[in-house]
Enzyme design. Structure first.
Site, PDB file in Angstrom:
ATOM      1  N   ASN A 169       6.961  47.684 -17.295  1.00 50.15           N
ATOM      2  CA  ASN A 169       6.378  47.921 -15.966  1.00 50.15           C
ATOM      3  C   ASN A 169       6.598  46.789 -14.959  1.00 50.15           C
ATOM      4  OD1 ASN A 169       4.610  46.380 -17.498  1.00 50.15           O
ATOM      5  ND2 ASN A 169       2.784  47.264 -16.551  1.00 50.15           N
ATOM      6  N   PRO A 193      13.606  42.935 -24.866  1.00 46.52           N
ATOM      7  CA  PRO A 193      13.299  43.616 -23.600  1.00 46.52           C
ATOM      8  C   PRO A 193      12.887  45.064 -23.862  1.00 46.52           C
ATOM      9  CG  PRO A 193      15.679  43.560 -23.921  1.00 46.52           C
ATOM     10  CD  PRO A 193      15.060  42.877 -25.130  1.00 46.52           C
ATOM     11  N   GLU A 266      -1.242  40.975 -24.908  1.00 45.36           N
ATOM     12  CA  GLU A 266      -1.736  41.451 -23.604  1.00 45.36           C
ATOM     13  C   GLU A 266      -1.589  42.958 -23.632  1.00 45.36           C
ATOM     14  OE1 GLU A 266      -3.166  39.655 -21.467  1.00 45.36           O
ATOM     15  OE2 GLU A 266      -2.399  37.617 -21.632  1.00 45.36           O
ATOM     16  N   GLY A 268      -3.629  47.061 -23.027  1.00 43.27           N
ATOM     17  CA  GLY A 268      -3.916  47.964 -21.921  1.00 43.27           C
ATOM     18  C   GLY A 268      -5.222  47.685 -21.204  1.00 43.27           C
ATOM     19  N   CYS A 300      -1.111  47.286 -16.085  1.00 42.45           N
ATOM     20  CA  CYS A 300      -2.206  47.123 -17.033  1.00 42.45           C
ATOM     21  C   CYS A 300      -3.504  46.842 -16.294  1.00 42.45           C
ATOM     22  CB  CYS A 300      -1.889  45.986 -17.980  1.00 42.45           C
ATOM     23  SG  CYS A 300      -1.468  44.482 -17.095  1.00 42.45           S
ATOM     24  N   GLU A 401      -6.353  55.033 -21.322  1.00 35.75           N
ATOM     25  CA  GLU A 401      -5.426  54.539 -20.303  1.00 35.75           C
ATOM     26  C   GLU A 401      -4.401  55.622 -19.955  1.00 35.75           C
ATOM     27  OE1 GLU A 401      -2.544  51.472 -21.448  1.00 35.75           O
ATOM     28  OE2 GLU A 401      -3.080  50.362 -19.641  1.00 35.75           O
ATOM     29  N   LYS A 471     -12.170  42.423 -25.492  1.00 35.42           N
ATOM     30  CA  LYS A 471     -12.160  43.581 -26.399  1.00 35.42           C
ATOM     31  C   LYS A 471     -10.723  44.004 -26.721  1.00 35.42           C
ATOM     32  CE  LYS A 471     -15.304  45.774 -23.739  1.00 35.42           C
ATOM     33  NZ  LYS A 471     -16.341  46.726 -23.318  1.00 35.42           N
ATOM     34  N   GLY A 474      -6.869  42.652 -25.479  1.00 35.79           N
ATOM     35  CA  GLY A 474      -5.952  41.623 -25.961  1.00 35.79           C
ATOM     36  C   GLY A 474      -6.579  40.349 -26.457  1.00 35.79           C
ATOM     37  N   GLU A 478      -2.608  34.203 -20.458  1.00 31.50           N
ATOM     38  CA  GLU A 478      -1.336  33.821 -19.861  1.00 31.50           C
ATOM     39  C   GLU A 478      -1.579  33.368 -18.429  1.00 31.50           C
ATOM     40  OE1 GLU A 478       0.929  37.532 -20.833  1.00 31.50           O
ATOM     41  OE2 GLU A 478       1.950  36.179 -22.227  1.00 31.50           O
TER      42      GLU A 478
HETATM   43  P1  NAP Z   1       4.731  49.663 -25.637  1.00 30.97           P
HETATM   44  O1  NAP Z   1       5.222  51.026 -25.912  1.00 30.97           O
HETATM   45  O2  NAP Z   1       3.602  49.131 -26.428  1.00 30.97           O
HETATM   46  O3  NAP Z   1       6.004  48.701 -25.768  1.00 30.97           O
HETATM   47  C1  NAP Z   1       5.966  47.341 -25.425  1.00 30.97           C
HETATM   48  C2  NAP Z   1       7.121  46.635 -26.101  1.00 30.97           C
HETATM   49  O4  NAP Z   1       6.945  46.666 -27.521  1.00 30.97           O
HETATM   50  C3  NAP Z   1       8.477  47.290 -25.839  1.00 30.97           C
HETATM   51  O5  NAP Z   1       9.473  46.298 -25.770  1.00 30.97           O
HETATM   52  C4  NAP Z   1       8.638  48.138 -27.085  1.00 30.97           C
HETATM   53  O6  NAP Z   1       9.961  48.481 -27.363  1.00 30.97           O
HETATM   54  C5  NAP Z   1       8.098  47.207 -28.139  1.00 30.97           C
HETATM   55  N1  NAP Z   1       7.740  47.850 -29.396  1.00 30.97           N
HETATM   56  C6  NAP Z   1       7.482  49.165 -29.629  1.00 30.97           C
HETATM   57  N2  NAP Z   1       7.184  49.362 -30.941  1.00 30.97           N
HETATM   58  C7  NAP Z   1       7.255  48.158 -31.545  1.00 30.97           C
HETATM   59  C8  NAP Z   1       7.031  47.696 -32.883  1.00 30.97           C
HETATM   60  N3  NAP Z   1       6.686  48.522 -33.851  1.00 30.97           N
HETATM   61  N4  NAP Z   1       7.169  46.374 -33.142  1.00 30.97           N
HETATM   62  C9  NAP Z   1       7.503  45.506 -32.171  1.00 30.97           C
HETATM   63  N5  NAP Z   1       7.727  45.887 -30.879  1.00 30.97           N
HETATM   64  C10 NAP Z   1       7.596  47.193 -30.571  1.00 30.97           C
HETATM   65  O7  NAP Z   1       4.295  49.521 -24.120  1.00 30.97           O
HETATM   66  P2  NAP Z   1       5.102  50.000 -22.838  1.00 30.97           P
HETATM   67  O8  NAP Z   1       5.063  51.485 -22.809  1.00 30.97           O
HETATM   68  O9  NAP Z   1       6.410  49.314 -22.754  1.00 30.97           O
HETATM   69  O10 NAP Z   1       4.206  49.358 -21.673  1.00 30.97           O
HETATM   70  C11 NAP Z   1       3.019  49.943 -21.220  1.00 30.97           C
HETATM   71  C12 NAP Z   1       1.797  49.316 -21.852  1.00 30.97           C
HETATM   72  O11 NAP Z   1       1.799  47.912 -21.638  1.00 30.97           O
HETATM   73  C13 NAP Z   1       0.495  49.793 -21.273  1.00 30.97           C
HETATM   74  O12 NAP Z   1      -0.439  50.043 -22.286  1.00 30.97           O
HETATM   75  C14 NAP Z   1       0.026  48.625 -20.422  1.00 30.97           C
HETATM   76  O13 NAP Z   1      -1.349  48.578 -20.207  1.00 30.97           O
HETATM   77  C15 NAP Z   1       0.523  47.479 -21.198  1.00 30.97           C
HETATM   78  N6  NAP Z   1       0.639  46.301 -20.350  1.00 30.97           N
HETATM   79  C16 NAP Z   1      -0.254  45.266 -20.510  1.00 30.97           C
HETATM   80  C17 NAP Z   1      -0.180  44.150 -19.717  1.00 30.97           C
HETATM   81  C18 NAP Z   1      -1.150  43.026 -19.865  1.00 30.97           C
HETATM   82  O14 NAP Z   1      -0.855  41.929 -19.407  1.00 30.97           O
HETATM   83  N7  NAP Z   1      -2.290  43.215 -20.499  1.00 30.97           N
HETATM   84  C19 NAP Z   1       0.818  44.058 -18.751  1.00 30.97           C
HETATM   85  C20 NAP Z   1       1.701  45.110 -18.609  1.00 30.97           C
HETATM   86  C21 NAP Z   1       1.606  46.224 -19.431  1.00 30.97           C
HETATM   87  P3  NAP Z   1      10.576  49.855 -26.782  1.00 30.97           P
HETATM   88  O15 NAP Z   1      10.588  49.714 -25.306  1.00 30.97           O
HETATM   89  O16 NAP Z   1      11.920  49.846 -27.382  1.00 30.97           O
HETATM   90  O17 NAP Z   1       9.672  50.957 -27.251  1.00 30.97           O
END
Ligand code: NAP
Ligand code: MG
Length: 502
Positions: A169, A193, A266, A268, A300, A401, A471, A474, A478
């Site tokens: 994102n 990435p 970090e 959701g 997020c 979320e 909770k 995370g 950061e």
């Molecule tokens: P995601 O599906 O959890 O994926 C995040 C990263 O993890 C991607 O690079 C993904 O690879 C990788 N990944 C997936 N399965 C894995 C595994 N088994 N082992 C290690 N890595 C793995 O999240 P997203 O859809 O990219 O992003 C949206 C989420 O991020 C939302 O829930 C949002 O709230 C959260 N977010 C949180 C913050 C914060 O600072 N708290 C900031 C931004 C976003 P692939 O892309 O290849 O699946």
């Protein structure tokens, strides 16, 4: 030429710019194809066209990158003084600033983010790298008073090789949040990435070539299972920092337990914004709409749950819906567009499923609610600003979320009820408060369970403010010196002192 053709032509021209560029793994200072020779093609969600080929890596590439990172660390990256390291990182920062336009265009293409916001994503990401490098210079160790016969001090040492796993994102911003801290602390990094949007991150890492020592910063594109998992499992990876969803974060934490590897997670959010009855309602309406619709709600820290005092609900709603109407999906490559498509089609489906669930659960749809399919934007993953009213705190749409341009309105009648609703979710990332009463502001800031609370504003994170979750949102912080500290471990050294020999 009709509008659809113009949009496609814009994007075709933009893609053309990267056609001959290699988006491979970047390991030990060089671009590499994946060990298996395979590629994947991320899609431009604005027009539904593939952008360019990217190396699809696996465990073998992870092993190579971890080995290169380990060698670079052993060769002295971790031993540089913080000012010397800041100098080197500063050169990378300068190179990145020289390429802001190019990086922003990649982010706009792969995420569907409006160009001006993509630029902000890139510039802010670079700013964090710069901030951490300089903050690292100010880090000092400690002397521990253990009596005159022992000299005891604490060393802060980098971990060595770190794994940095990124979501799609805010690719460059979050790379800055994570990689910036890891490098400033003296670690080497292997970056994974996001599959939907790997290009800008790969390019940014390539731009460290000839600036950072080879192997200090590596990137290995590929899926979560083929690259992310082996990276977390790897026993030479001593620290993992992850941003993404709760389920993947939980899985990473379980995997990391096998090697007792520390994790920063970090995750959701389901962030509340509380509008108290004494708020400046016009200003609050604008802030809340932006908090929910910026980046098409794919943040997020999006303000998704709007809690409004019942006495001011009607007046707030008028002002707020006017502001919602300012957000109109359009081509991210056209100046002035404030909302692009969602990042990929399965994600749009998931957002829409939540909207259908909201209707089933009995909430009232006030805006949006259907994917945009009937006009010039039909080829992309566009979804309109969507607003639900009459939402109850126990509905699933009020607890899970959604990660799209959807906001949920609830009412409350007193302070305690507002805080109770705000805290009654498993998340606790950010919260907004609108009030003109300073006592209410500070009380609410204390009572809300969230890592960041923003009063009469939203998105208040800047370099230096710790960002992270309560909770299930995370572990770890950061954006501030805590991130550098979490990328180091302490060593206590006690030296017995002999009596003076003369
Ligand atoms: P995601 O599906 O959890 O994926 C995040 C990263 O993890 C991607 O690079 C993904 O690879 C990788 N990944 C997936 N399965 C894995 C595994 N088994 N082992 C290690 N890595 C793995 O999240 P997203 O859809 O990219 O992003 C949206 C989420 O991020 C939302 O829930 C949002 O709230 C959260 N977010 C949180 C913050 C914060 O600072 N708290 C900031 C931004 C976003 P692939 O892309 O290849 O699946
Ligand atoms: Mg995913």
């Amino acid at each position: 030429m009709n509008f659809t053709d113009t949009l496609s032509a814009n994007h075709e021209r933009a893609r053309e710019r990267f056609r001959d560029h290699t988006f491979g793994a970047y390991v030990d200072g060089e671009d590499r194809p994946s060990a298996g020779g395979e590629t994947f093609r991320p899609t431009d969600p604005s027009v539904g066209e593939p952008i360019t080929a990217v190396a699809s890596c696996d465990e073998r590439d992870v092993d190579a990158a971890v080995a290169a990172a380990g060698e670079a660390f052993a060769a002295g990256w971790g031993d540089l003084t913080p000012p010397d390291r800041a100098d080197v990182i500063g050169d990378w920062v300068e190179t990145l600033y020289d390429h802001v336009d190019e990086l922003a265009l990649l982010v706009a293409l792969e995420v569907g983010k409006p160009l001006s916001f993509a630029r902000a994503d890139v510039e802010n990401g670079i700013e964090y790298i710069e901030y951490y490098a300089n903050a690292g210079v100010g880090e000092t160790g400690a002397h521990v008073p253990t009596g005159e016969d022992t000299h005891t001090y604490v060393r802060r040492e980098p971990y060595g090789v770190t794994g940095q796993i990124l979501p799609w994102n805010y690719p460059i911003l979050l790379m800055g949040w994570k990689v910036g801290a890891a490098l400033a602390a003296g670690n080497a990094a292997v970056v994974k990435p996001p599959t939907p949007a790997p290009l800008a991150v790969i390019r940014a890492v390539q731009l460290s070539g000839g600036v950072l020592p080879d192997g200090v910063l590596n990137v290995v594109p590929g899926s979560g299972s083929a690259v992310g998992e082996p990276l977390v499992e790897h026993d030479e990876v001593r620290k993992v920092s992850f941003t993404g969803s709760v389920p993947v974060g939980q899985r990473i934490m379980r995997t990391a337990a096998d090697t007792v590897t520390p994790v920063t997670l970090e995750l959701g959010g389901k962030n509340p914004f509380i509008v108290f009855p004494d708020a400046d309602l016009e200003a609050a309406a604008e802030t809340v709409a932006t908090g929910g619709m910026y980046n098409a709600g794919q943040s997020c820290d999006s303000a998704t749950r709007i809690l409004v005092h019942e006495d001011v609900k009607a007046e707030f709603l008028d002002a707020y819906l006017d502001r919602i109407d300012d957000w109109e999906p359009g081509d991210p490559l056209v100046d002035g567009t404030t909302m692009g498509p969602l990042a990929y089609s399965e994600h749009r489906e998931s957002v829409h499923e939540y909207v259908e669930l909201g209707l089933e659960e009995g909430a009232t749809l006030l805006r949006g609610g259907e994917p945009i399919t009937d006009d010039s934007l039909a080829a992309g993953c566009y979804y309109p600003p969507t607003v639900f009213d009459d939402v109850e705190p126990d509905m699933r749409i009020a607890r899970e979320e959604v990660f799209g341009p959807v906001q949920f309105l609830m009412t409350f009648s007193g302070y305690d009820e507002a805080i109770e609703i705000a805290n009654d979710v498993p998340y606790g990332l950010t919260a907004g408060v609108a009030t003109t009463d300073q006592s209410v502001a500070h009380r609410a800031a204390a009572d809300v369970e969230a890592g960041s609370v923003w009063v009469n504003q939203y998105f208040g994170t800047v370099p230096g403010t710790p960002f992270g979750g309560y909770k299930q949102s995370g572990i770890g912080r950061e954006c501030a010196v805590q991130a550098i500290e979490e990328h180091t471990r302490t060593k206590s050294v006690s030296v017995a002192l002999d009596d003076p020999p003369y």
